[in-house]
Design a protein around this motif. Structure first.
Motif, short mmCIF file in Angstrom:
data_model
loop_
_atom_site.label_atom_id
_atom_site.label_comp_id
_atom_site.label_asym_id
_atom_site.label_seq_id
_atom_site.Cartn_x
_atom_site.Cartn_y
_atom_site.Cartn_z
N ASN A 73 0.76 -1.40 0.06
CA ASN A 73 0.08 -0.16 0.03
C ASN A 73 0.80 1.29 0.14
OD1 ASN A 73 -3.27 -0.11 0.32
ND2 ASN A 73 -2.38 -1.77 1.29
N VAL A 74 1.83 1.37 0.84
CA VAL A 74 2.77 2.47 0.68
C VAL A 74 3.66 2.62 -0.39
CG1 VAL A 74 4.71 3.55 2.06
CG2 VAL A 74 2.89 2.23 3.24
N GLU A 75 4.16 1.32 -0.63
CA GLU A 75 4.86 1.24 -2.20
C GLU A 75 4.08 1.81 -3.29
OE1 GLU A 75 7.73 -1.67 -4.55
OE2 GLU A 75 6.25 -2.61 -3.03
N LEU A 76 2.71 1.49 -3.18
CA LEU A 76 1.97 1.91 -4.29
C LEU A 76 1.72 3.52 -4.38
CD1 LEU A 76 -0.44 1.35 -6.36
CD2 LEU A 76 -2.00 1.28 -4.49
N ALA A 77 1.85 4.23 -3.14
CA ALA A 77 1.83 5.70 -3.40
C ALA A 77 2.98 6.15 -4.11
CB ALA A 77 1.82 6.38 -2.08
N LEU A 78 4.19 5.71 -4.16
CA LEU A 78 5.52 6.14 -4.75
C LEU A 78 5.18 5.97 -6.39
CD1 LEU A 78 8.10 4.96 -2.25
CD2 LEU A 78 7.68 7.39 -2.91
N ASN A 79 4.66 4.63 -6.68
CA ASN A 79 4.56 4.10 -7.92
C ASN A 79 3.36 5.20 -8.57
OD1 ASN A 79 6.25 2.17 -7.56
ND2 ASN A 79 4.63 0.62 -7.15
N LEU A 80 2.21 5.53 -7.95
CA LEU A 80 1.30 6.55 -8.68
C LEU A 80 1.91 7.78 -8.79
CD1 LEU A 80 -1.87 5.19 -6.82
CD2 LEU A 80 -1.33 4.73 -9.03
N ALA A 81 2.97 8.17 -7.92
CA ALA A 81 3.28 9.64 -8.08
C ALA A 81 4.62 9.72 -9.17
CB ALA A 81 3.69 10.15 -6.60
N GLY A 82 4.85 8.47 -9.52
CA GLY A 82 6.05 8.38 -10.48
C GLY A 82 7.38 8.71 -9.62
N ILE A 83 7.54 8.33 -8.31
CA ILE A 83 8.74 8.51 -7.84
C ILE A 83 9.53 7.37 -7.41
CG2 ILE A 83 9.56 9.32 -5.52
CD1 ILE A 83 7.00 11.29 -5.16
N THR A 84 10.51 7.56 -7.74
CA THR A 84 11.63 6.27 -7.56
C THR A 84 12.76 6.65 -6.57
OG1 THR A 84 10.95 5.46 -9.64
CG2 THR A 84 13.22 4.58 -8.60
N PRO A 85 12.53 6.54 -5.47
CA PRO A 85 13.46 6.82 -4.51
C PRO A 85 15.01 6.04 -4.48
CG PRO A 85 11.55 6.29 -3.09
CD PRO A 85 11.44 5.78 -4.59
N GLY A 102 17.68 3.50 -3.95
CA GLY A 102 17.46 2.40 -3.35
C GLY A 102 16.12 1.52 -3.79
N GLY A 103 15.16 2.47 -4.15
CA GLY A 103 14.01 1.73 -4.72
C GLY A 103 12.68 1.80 -3.95
N ALA A 104 11.37 1.74 -4.56
CA ALA A 104 10.08 2.02 -3.71
C ALA A 104 10.13 1.03 -2.61
CB ALA A 104 9.01 2.24 -4.82
N ARG A 105 10.60 -0.25 -2.67
CA ARG A 105 10.36 -1.17 -1.41
C ARG A 105 10.89 -0.79 -0.42
NH1 ARG A 105 7.79 -6.24 -1.02
NH2 ARG A 105 6.29 -5.12 -2.59
N ALA A 106 12.14 -0.34 -0.48
CA ALA A 106 12.92 -0.13 0.73
C ALA A 106 12.49 1.21 1.21
CB ALA A 106 14.66 0.27 0.00
N ALA A 107 12.05 2.31 0.50
CA ALA A 107 11.40 3.37 1.02
C ALA A 107 10.25 3.35 1.68
CB ALA A 107 11.37 4.35 -0.16
N ALA A 108 9.50 2.20 1.23
CA ALA A 108 8.16 1.84 1.58
C ALA A 108 8.31 1.19 3.10
CB ALA A 108 7.16 1.16 0.66
N THR A 109 9.42 0.27 2.95
CA THR A 109 9.64 -0.56 4.26
C THR A 109 10.11 0.64 5.44
OG1 THR A 109 10.26 -2.09 3.29
CG2 THR A 109 11.19 -2.02 5.36
N LYS A 110 10.90 1.58 5.14
CA LYS A 110 11.51 2.57 6.00
C LYS A 110 10.53 3.27 6.52
CE LYS A 110 14.94 5.16 8.02
NZ LYS A 110 14.00 6.18 8.56
N ALA A 111 9.40 3.70 5.77
CA ALA A 111 8.36 4.56 6.15
C ALA A 111 7.36 3.91 7.13
CB ALA A 111 7.51 5.06 5.02
N LEU A 112 7.29 2.73 6.99
CA LEU A 112 6.34 1.74 7.94
C LEU A 112 7.26 1.59 9.32
CD1 LEU A 112 4.91 -0.76 5.47
CD2 LEU A 112 3.76 0.79 7.05
N GLU A 113 8.72 1.30 9.07
CA GLU A 113 9.36 1.16 10.31
C GLU A 113 9.37 2.66 11.14
OE1 GLU A 113 12.64 -1.89 8.53
OE2 GLU A 113 13.30 0.08 8.74
#
Length: 233
Positions: A105-117, A119-130
């Motif tokens: 769900n968190v990763e989807l927000a990055l994909n919809l916004a066209g943002i690639t942090p 390290g990648g979207a999955r790593a950024a989503a994981t960090k946000a949830l942590e």
């Protein structure tokens, strides 16, 4: 420069005797680092103002600017891009995709916004949830999470894009008081420790008590604009 500036912004519906002034010549400036609440009863205009600030609606009259960019002349596509890149949303109903896990769900927000942090979207989503205390629940779906945990996923989703402003529409409405307190304490900590700018719409006294600034709406207008004195809130 203000993050968001409303200058005599109005939103009217209907005409003649059926004219409804949902927002009526509202002037409001939101600065970086604010923790501000729009308060007022149902029909006072707070949700309409929130929708104008969030670029979900356009004013009938007046202007709305985001970081100095006047939005009135932007195309629908440009508005969508600006909203996706600059504004995070937290809703009372969480608005999570039920078939996706928390991290998806968190990763989807990055994909919809066209943002690639980096390290990648999955790593950024994981960090946000942590960061919101859900590092051990990454792969649970919404129906496997409590209401407070779902709202924390929604907060992570809003923050993962590093927006300049986070809009929270009645974020405690569907939570019990204990979960609501924890969610509010989390958002206040993010505001104090990271400088995340929050704008709430609520009539919940618990949210209002924690605000640094309360803008009270009445009949579509700003009725009072109260800032907490030093050391308060």
């Amino acid at each position: 420069m203000a993050i968001c500036q409303l200058d005599h912004a109005s939103r009217h519906y209907g005409s003649g005797e059926t004219l409804v002034k949902a927002a009526d010549a509202v002037s409001l400036s939101i600065e970086a680092g604010e923790f501000t609440v729009l308060s007022g009863p149902s029909g006072s205009g707070k949700t309409t103002v929130l929708n104008l600030v969030g670029l979900l609606d356009q004013p009938t009259d007046g202007t709305v600017s985001i970081q100095g960019t006047a939005t009135g002349t932007l195309s629908d596509r440009a508005l969508t891009q600006l909203r996706a890149a600059s504004i995070g949303f937290i809703y009372q109903s969480f608005n999570l995709v039920p078939v996706l896990s928390a991290v998806e769900n968190v990763e989807l927000a990055l994909n919809l916004a066209g943002i690639t942090p980096p390290g990648g979207a999955r790593a950024a989503a994981t960090k946000a949830l942590e960061d919101v205390g859900l590092g051990e629940l990454l792969h649970r779906r919404p129906n496997q999470l409590s209401g407070g945990q779902q709202q924390r996923v929604a907060i992570a989703r809003a923050l993962v894009k590093a927006p300049v402003l986070v809009i929270a529409d009645e974020p405690t409405a569907n939570l019990d008081s204990q979960s609501g307190t924890r969610v509010l304490d989390l958002m206040r900590a993010l505001n104090e420790e990271r400088g995340v700018t929050f704008l709430f719409s609520t009539h919940d006294p618990m949210v209002i008590e924690r605000a640094r600034r309360v803008v009270h709406m009445k009949d579509g207008r700003v009725h009072e604009d109260i800032r907490a004195s030093s050391g308060e809130a």
